[in-house]
Design an enzyme around this catalytic site. Structure first.
Site, PDB file in Angstrom:
ATOM      1  CE  LYS A  14      28.621  75.873  17.220  1.00 16.76           C
ATOM      2  NZ  LYS A  14      27.260  76.313  17.616  1.00 16.76           N
ATOM      3  NE  ARG A  89      28.670  71.623  22.425  1.00 18.91           N
ATOM      4  CZ  ARG A  89      28.339  71.622  21.143  1.00 18.91           C
ATOM      5  NH1 ARG A  89      29.219  71.286  20.232  1.00 18.91           N
ATOM      6  NH2 ARG A  89      27.125  71.958  20.784  1.00 18.91           N
ATOM      7  NE  ARG A 124      19.516  73.111  13.194  1.00 16.06           N
ATOM      8  CZ  ARG A 124      20.589  73.045  13.984  1.00 16.06           C
ATOM      9  NH1 ARG A 124      21.748  73.519  13.559  1.00 16.06           N
ATOM     10  NH2 ARG A 124      20.495  72.527  15.186  1.00 16.06           N
ATOM     11  NE  ARG A 157      20.900  69.121  15.399  1.00 13.18           N
ATOM     12  CZ  ARG A 157      22.001  69.822  15.645  1.00 13.18           C
ATOM     13  NH1 ARG A 157      22.753  70.239  14.637  1.00 13.18           N
ATOM     14  NH2 ARG A 157      22.348  70.122  16.880  1.00 13.18           N
ATOM     15  NE  ARG A 168      21.269  72.035  20.909  1.00 16.01           N
ATOM     16  CZ  ARG A 168      20.864  72.237  19.656  1.00 16.01           C
ATOM     17  NH1 ARG A 168      19.605  72.007  19.320  1.00 16.01           N
ATOM     18  NH2 ARG A 168      21.711  72.638  18.743  1.00 16.01           N
TER      19      ARG A 168
HETATM   20  P1  AP5 Z   1      23.544  76.350  11.993  1.00 15.33           P
HETATM   21  O1  AP5 Z   1      24.598  76.781  11.045  1.00 15.33           O
HETATM   22  O2  AP5 Z   1      23.019  74.960  11.883  1.00 15.33           O
HETATM   23  O3  AP5 Z   1      24.005  76.678  13.493  1.00 15.33           O
HETATM   24  P2  AP5 Z   1      25.069  75.945  14.434  1.00 15.33           P
HETATM   25  O4  AP5 Z   1      25.768  77.022  15.216  1.00 15.33           O
HETATM   26  O5  AP5 Z   1      25.925  75.012  13.649  1.00 15.33           O
HETATM   27  O6  AP5 Z   1      24.055  75.187  15.372  1.00 15.33           O
HETATM   28  P3  AP5 Z   1      24.078  73.704  15.947  1.00 15.33           P
HETATM   29  O7  AP5 Z   1      22.724  73.499  16.546  1.00 15.33           O
HETATM   30  O8  AP5 Z   1      24.504  72.700  14.915  1.00 15.33           O
HETATM   31  O9  AP5 Z   1      25.169  73.846  17.018  1.00 15.33           O
HETATM   32  P4  AP5 Z   1      25.313  73.039  18.284  1.00 15.33           P
HETATM   33  O10 AP5 Z   1      26.649  73.531  18.700  1.00 15.33           O
HETATM   34  O11 AP5 Z   1      24.250  73.155  19.301  1.00 15.33           O
HETATM   35  O12 AP5 Z   1      25.145  71.537  17.791  1.00 15.33           O
HETATM   36  P5  AP5 Z   1      26.198  70.379  17.478  1.00 15.33           P
HETATM   37  O13 AP5 Z   1      25.707  69.690  16.275  1.00 15.33           O
HETATM   38  O14 AP5 Z   1      27.602  70.883  17.524  1.00 15.33           O
HETATM   39  O15 AP5 Z   1      22.316  77.395  11.875  1.00 15.33           O
HETATM   40  C1  AP5 Z   1      21.139  77.239  12.637  1.00 15.33           C
HETATM   41  C2  AP5 Z   1      19.914  77.735  11.834  1.00 15.33           C
HETATM   42  O16 AP5 Z   1      20.022  79.145  11.642  1.00 15.33           O
HETATM   43  C3  AP5 Z   1      19.782  77.129  10.429  1.00 15.33           C
HETATM   44  O17 AP5 Z   1      18.421  76.937  10.144  1.00 15.33           O
HETATM   45  C4  AP5 Z   1      20.386  78.180   9.505  1.00 15.33           C
HETATM   46  O18 AP5 Z   1      19.795  78.146   8.219  1.00 15.33           O
HETATM   47  C5  AP5 Z   1      20.058  79.474  10.254  1.00 15.33           C
HETATM   48  N1  AP5 Z   1      21.075  80.506  10.089  1.00 15.33           N
HETATM   49  C6  AP5 Z   1      22.435  80.344  10.141  1.00 15.33           C
HETATM   50  N2  AP5 Z   1      23.059  81.517   9.982  1.00 15.33           N
HETATM   51  C7  AP5 Z   1      22.081  82.456   9.834  1.00 15.33           C
HETATM   52  C8  AP5 Z   1      22.084  83.867   9.642  1.00 15.33           C
HETATM   53  N3  AP5 Z   1      23.225  84.578   9.565  1.00 15.33           N
HETATM   54  N4  AP5 Z   1      20.893  84.497   9.539  1.00 15.33           N
HETATM   55  C9  AP5 Z   1      19.729  83.808   9.617  1.00 15.33           C
HETATM   56  N5  AP5 Z   1      19.653  82.459   9.794  1.00 15.33           N
HETATM   57  C10 AP5 Z   1      20.820  81.804   9.903  1.00 15.33           C
HETATM   58  O19 AP5 Z   1      26.020  69.440  18.758  1.00 15.33           O
HETATM   59  C11 AP5 Z   1      24.842  68.708  19.008  1.00 15.33           C
HETATM   60  C12 AP5 Z   1      25.000  67.905  20.292  1.00 15.33           C
HETATM   61  O20 AP5 Z   1      26.117  66.972  20.169  1.00 15.33           O
HETATM   62  C13 AP5 Z   1      25.337  68.719  21.551  1.00 15.33           C
HETATM   63  O21 AP5 Z   1      24.183  69.252  22.156  1.00 15.33           O
HETATM   64  C14 AP5 Z   1      26.052  67.660  22.417  1.00 15.33           C
HETATM   65  O22 AP5 Z   1      25.120  66.803  23.015  1.00 15.33           O
HETATM   66  C15 AP5 Z   1      26.831  66.853  21.399  1.00 15.33           C
HETATM   67  N6  AP5 Z   1      28.205  67.374  21.197  1.00 15.33           N
HETATM   68  C16 AP5 Z   1      28.710  67.885  20.026  1.00 15.33           C
HETATM   69  N7  AP5 Z   1      29.992  68.282  20.209  1.00 15.33           N
HETATM   70  C17 AP5 Z   1      30.291  68.012  21.515  1.00 15.33           C
HETATM   71  C18 AP5 Z   1      31.463  68.233  22.308  1.00 15.33           C
HETATM   72  N8  AP5 Z   1      32.574  68.804  21.796  1.00 15.33           N
HETATM   73  N9  AP5 Z   1      31.419  67.848  23.607  1.00 15.33           N
HETATM   74  C19 AP5 Z   1      30.319  67.268  24.122  1.00 15.33           C
HETATM   75  N10 AP5 Z   1      29.177  67.042  23.450  1.00 15.33           N
HETATM   76  C20 AP5 Z   1      29.169  67.429  22.140  1.00 15.33           C
END
Ligand code: AP5
Length: 212
Positions: A14, A89, A124, A157, A168
């Protein structure tokens, strides 16, 4: 005006795709995860509250997140649209979007199997300075551990440890996956196979949004 929600499990890509889309579409990329991590770094009351949930791979309470996003969407740069990454979410968060009268154009679901998620997240690496994203084998930097763009040492991270990643994923299937049906029923859901290369996934998104 383009208002997009990015949906998908942790590690679906994402953030990777949202960064490209924001540049291409000229709209702000609003990542609740990035906003929370900034609050944790700065030691704000929000950050202190959020840290415990994030480190365990759980969700920060709905009322906290909804307030944070409401404030962000009221800022001027969101007038011409926005890209929400990591929000909503839960069904309660999605209902808050509806209650605020915000009309969404597309909900893009990036679909990736759980096993791929574990590989992507445990490998990552992130630049703490400019936010660039890497993967130790799938998209490595030119020099191991160093950002190509600004030369800063890369970090892992705190919530990318395998045990936390698996939690997660459990939380995703329980609390966030129901949003797929929620938005499908509204005719807004666009599913993209996100197992391909970053370029292929981006192309799939542009085909869907008609912005190619
Ligand atoms: P990346 O692009 O970083 O993936 P992502 O989907 O953004 O993953 P996140 O871990 O950031 O998502 P998340 O939803 O768990 O975390 P968030 O920060 O929102 O890609 C991942 C890896 O894969 C990278 O190394 C990249 O290079 C590689 N990659 C990407 N695309 C690829 C491809 N096509 N092919 C190969 N490799 C690829 O949330 C973190 C925490 O915050 C949550 O756990 C929660 O505690 C809190 N939080 C955030 N938002 C909320 C909410 N709305 N409500 C409640 N708690 C929340």
């Amino acid at each position: 005006m383009l208002r997009i929600i990015m949906l998908g499990p942790p590690g679906a890509g994402k953030g990777t795709q949202a960064k490209r889309m924001a540049q291409k579409f000229g709209i702000p990329h609003i990542s609740t995860g990035d906003m929370l991590r900034a609050a944790v770094r700065e030691g704000t009351p929000l950050g202190l509250k959020a840290q415990e949930y994030m480190n365990a791979g759980g969700l920060v309470p709905d009322d906290v997140i909804i307030g944070l996003v409401r404030e962000r969407l009221a800022q001027k740069d969101c007038e011409k649209g926005f890209l929400l990454d990591g929000f909503p979410r839960t069904v309660a968060q999605a209902e808050a979007v509806d209650e605020a009268g915000i009309a969404i154009d597309h909900v893009i679901e990036l679909a990736v199997p759980d096993d791929d998620v574990v590989v992507r997240l445990t490998g990552r690496r992130i630049c703490p300075n400019c936010g660039a994203l890497y993967h130790v084998t799938l998209s490595p930097p030119k020099q191991a551990g160093v950002c190509d763009k600004c030369g800063t040492a890369l970090i892992t991270r705190d919530d990318d440890k395998e045990e936390t990643v698996r939690n997660r994923l459990r939380v995703y299937h329980q609390s966030t996956a129901p949003l797929v049906a929620f938005y499908e029923a509204k005719g807004l859901l666009r599913r993209v196979d996100a197992t391909g290369s970053v370029d292929d996934v981006f192309k799939g998104i542009l085909d869907i949004t008609g912005e190619a």
